[in-house]
Design an enzyme around this catalytic site. Sequence first.
Site, PDB file in Angstrom:
ATOM      1  N   THR A  44       0.616  -0.703  -0.270  1.00 18.40           N
ATOM      2  CA  THR A  44       0.430  -0.180   0.234  1.00 18.40           C
ATOM      3  C   THR A  44       1.127   1.565  -0.405  1.00 18.40           C
ATOM      4  OG1 THR A  44      -1.708  -1.388   1.019  1.00 18.40           O
ATOM      5  CG2 THR A  44      -1.791   1.011   1.351  1.00 18.40           C
TER       6      THR A  44
ATOM      7  N   VAL B  51       6.755   7.511  12.338  1.00 22.80           N
ATOM      8  CA  VAL B  51       6.037   7.850  13.113  1.00 22.80           C
ATOM      9  C   VAL B  51       4.415   8.987  12.805  1.00 22.80           C
ATOM     10  CG1 VAL B  51       5.606   9.265  15.634  1.00 22.80           C
ATOM     11  CG2 VAL B  51       7.782   7.525  15.016  1.00 22.80           C
TER      12      VAL B  51
ATOM     13  N   ILE C 120       1.799  13.090   8.915  1.00 21.64           N
ATOM     14  CA  ILE C 120       2.415  14.252  10.689  1.00 21.64           C
ATOM     15  C   ILE C 120       4.107  14.155  10.326  1.00 21.64           C
ATOM     16  CG2 ILE C 120       2.267  15.191  12.284  1.00 21.64           C
ATOM     17  CD1 ILE C 120       0.566  13.369  13.030  1.00 21.64           C
TER      18      ILE C 120
ATOM     19  N   GLU D 183      -7.282  -4.474  12.199  1.00 25.65           N
ATOM     20  CA  GLU D 183      -6.628  -6.057  10.979  1.00 25.65           C
ATOM     21  C   GLU D 183      -7.449  -7.043  11.968  1.00 25.65           C
ATOM     22  OE1 GLU D 183      -3.436  -6.473   9.196  1.00 25.65           O
ATOM     23  OE2 GLU D 183      -3.185  -4.102   9.040  1.00 25.65           O
TER      24      GLU D 183
ATOM     25  N   LYS E 148       5.865   4.055  18.823  1.00 23.88           N
ATOM     26  CA  LYS E 148       6.100   4.699  18.102  1.00 23.88           C
ATOM     27  C   LYS E 148       6.752   6.029  18.990  1.00 23.88           C
ATOM     28  CE  LYS E 148       1.936   4.347  14.753  1.00 23.88           C
ATOM     29  NZ  LYS E 148       1.132   3.934  14.503  1.00 23.88           N
TER      30      LYS E 148
END
Lengths: 440, 440
Positions: free
Chosen positions: A19, A138, A142, A196, A211
């Site tokens: 993806t 992360v 952003i 998922e 993260k």
Amino acid sequence: MERRGFVKEIGIGLIGFGTVGAGVVECLQKNGERMAARTGVKLVLRKIADVDLDRDRGVKVDPAILTRDGNALLTDPSLDIIIELVGGTGFAKEVVLKALQNGKAVVTANKALLAEHGPAIFQLAAKKGLPVGFEASVAGAIPIIRAMREGLVGNRFQRIYGILNGTCNFILTKMEKEQVTFEHALKEAQAAGYAEANPALDIDGFDTAHKAVILASLACGSPLPMKAVFVEGIRGLAKIDMEYAKGLGYRIKLLAVIKLADDCVEVRVHPALIPADSLMASVSGVFNAVMVDGDMAGQTMYYGRGAGRLPTGSAVVSDLADIGMALASGVPPPPVFPAGVTAPACRSMGEVTNRFYIRLALLDQPGVLGRIAAVFGSHSISLASVMQKETQTGRHVPVVLVTHRAKESDCLAALEEIGAMNVTNGPAVRMRIEDLGAEK
Amino acid sequence: MERRGFVKEIGIGLIGFGTVGAGVVECLQKNGERMAARTGVKLVLRKIADVDLDRDRGVKVDPAILTRDGNALLTDPSLDIIIELVGGTGFAKEVVLKALQNGKAVVTANKALLAEHGPAIFQLAAKKGLPVGFEASVAGAIPIIRAMREGLVGNRFQRIYGILNGTCNFILTKMEKEQVTFEHALKEAQAAGYAEANPALDIDGFDTAHKAVILASLACGSPLPMKAVFVEGIRGLAKIDMEYAKGLGYRIKLLAVIKLADDCVEVRVHPALIPADSLMASVSGVFNAVMVDGDMAGQTMYYGRGAGRLPTGSAVVSDLADIGMALASGVPPPPVFPAGVTAPACRSMGEVTNRFYIRLALLDQPGVLGRIAAVFGSHSISLASVMQKETQTGRHVPVVLVTHRAKESDCLAALEEIGAMNVTNGPAVRMRIEDLGAEK
């Protein structure tokens, strides 16, 4: 690093055409020329490797650059940067380390890999004078890594709060806005493709923890181990607690909390009550946000899509541009973690202080509430508010307590003592309150 | 650019030792070493020039580096970067152009200078291969320039919304939260030191417009002239409109709006009704925020302090670090505006479309409202809602209309026609509605 001439062309190899990989390709195809004008560097995607070359990814690619052999890219002299989008910590680790070993810069979106093998990767990169880009690891689109490393470079970081998992935030927003149960909201997240089939990595907090450890490491200037992070997820969060929290003026978010003092750091991931009128509380659905407190800049916040083909692709491509310029300049970038900085000690969770939200099912008898309050008092915990709802059917009534700031270990000890008193029905529900504000 | 050896030391000269200048000094003193470890470059403040050398700025500086002669810094061979914090567009312009002419990089927080003389400055910088840092010129501590130039480099910018003036946002927040008049809130802003004795630059929207033109120029890749910006301030905003807006589910903000299409750009600054439940509406007090819509990243938002000694100092220092590294590398950075990109046409305000909030004092007679609605209809404007309050004393009643999307010129023509009908008391109040969302 080879110093290139006037036409600065940088060869890119992509390993893992899923993806995000397709998003990277689309971004380069649509905006590559614009970027070249902005940066003076032309990013040329020369090879793409994936085990599955047949699936339609919605982008057109010259078949000549496709291969099933990821390893071949690692020694291909036409490639300057390897994008690792394999995922996981097996082959992905091999890809990253071998690429660096072979003198290639690396861009990755792989938070698990960095959280678990960051030290080895960044050490090798520093030794070879090669950049490693991980903006996409992360908070998706952003540019938080860049904000911390560059925009806020003049700051000592004091506190960081993150909403870093879109799946969890989608579930919590659904629960709150539509008053549905956790299980119902999780099913909707799965149906919408946000969660998922096995949602553990998200809802148990580990993805957020990966993260958090990356952001905490950046804030400290030295890689922290995953075991530094306290992790608690949102699995089974009760609807009723969401409602009580709302009544108290809070919203519940799965929060990454990083607090730095001179000599130690605390890193934790858990559901937290945050003020309903705060900007972080307004972050809804699959969006992510990070609030950073620096000693110079004060509070700044960064908000956007934490995942998805193009948002994450945008972050990967920003690293390509940055690294492309660095490679073209022929000057090694500064290492991610400065030499000579040692990680501060990690505060053990027992020592962490917080205000607490506590819900008990309490025996409806005279004197019980007083005895409970006395137990908290004996553990140095003072109560800020007590809310006892009208008696319902049955012998136990729900009581919601909010404490003043107290130590985690004290709170646990008090609840253990209360549990042994035979006046409660089932274990206490306990959540931490984060005011995001001026508290230290 | 001289290529320095192993110890990368960069000489800094500061011209203008006011509030922000002192913040820069404090930031370098407190975190300079930490920054050197992060960047591999040591920033050494070698000279400070100001006409007033006696005032206490709350920071200790070696008197030997102080001088009243700003010009002397421009030819000082020990200085690699000149920080221009003089303000205004007179001597400041001279400082910046001469510094570049003399081979020195420049960092400035001066939005008026860049908005009005950006083309000359950036052209000279590109010609000399020198960096110009201006992170501090827009939105203080928020690293929005870096986000647009680097973090979102792979994006085509589609829309940008900014709350860019802390004084105005303080006034609007006060009016809303405490239900006070504009005049009252302005006085409080002045008492708190947020507004100047002459507040025109802030409340009439020009400061926001300076910042808007900088962001719009970055988004277009080519400098836009100040005359491209439509400017309307918040002076005299009526309390009653704030209340009506709230009733309709909106808050009023002084908003910079930048919209880019393939062939043209619109840049405007005016009070706007934005959805009360949007993140931008939650930006309160002196804080700033910028929402950026990119074709790849989607919506991202950046929030923080838009002014102040240390926040703005933090932004200046981030530029010093960045430019310090670029100078140490000996490779000229890419120019701010790529060669060969021409600015798109600016959409004239009459062609801009919006939904409108309109308040009329309407003659309380049968048929009047119908005639008004007919006038709007004849100008291709359809009404989304009409709110007529209960009759008060007097012959005129307040009527609040919300239109569907309409052209600015059509709206003005309709209001002119209505004004001539002799059924209204005083001119109409008209504000634009920005949904910040999916509308194009």
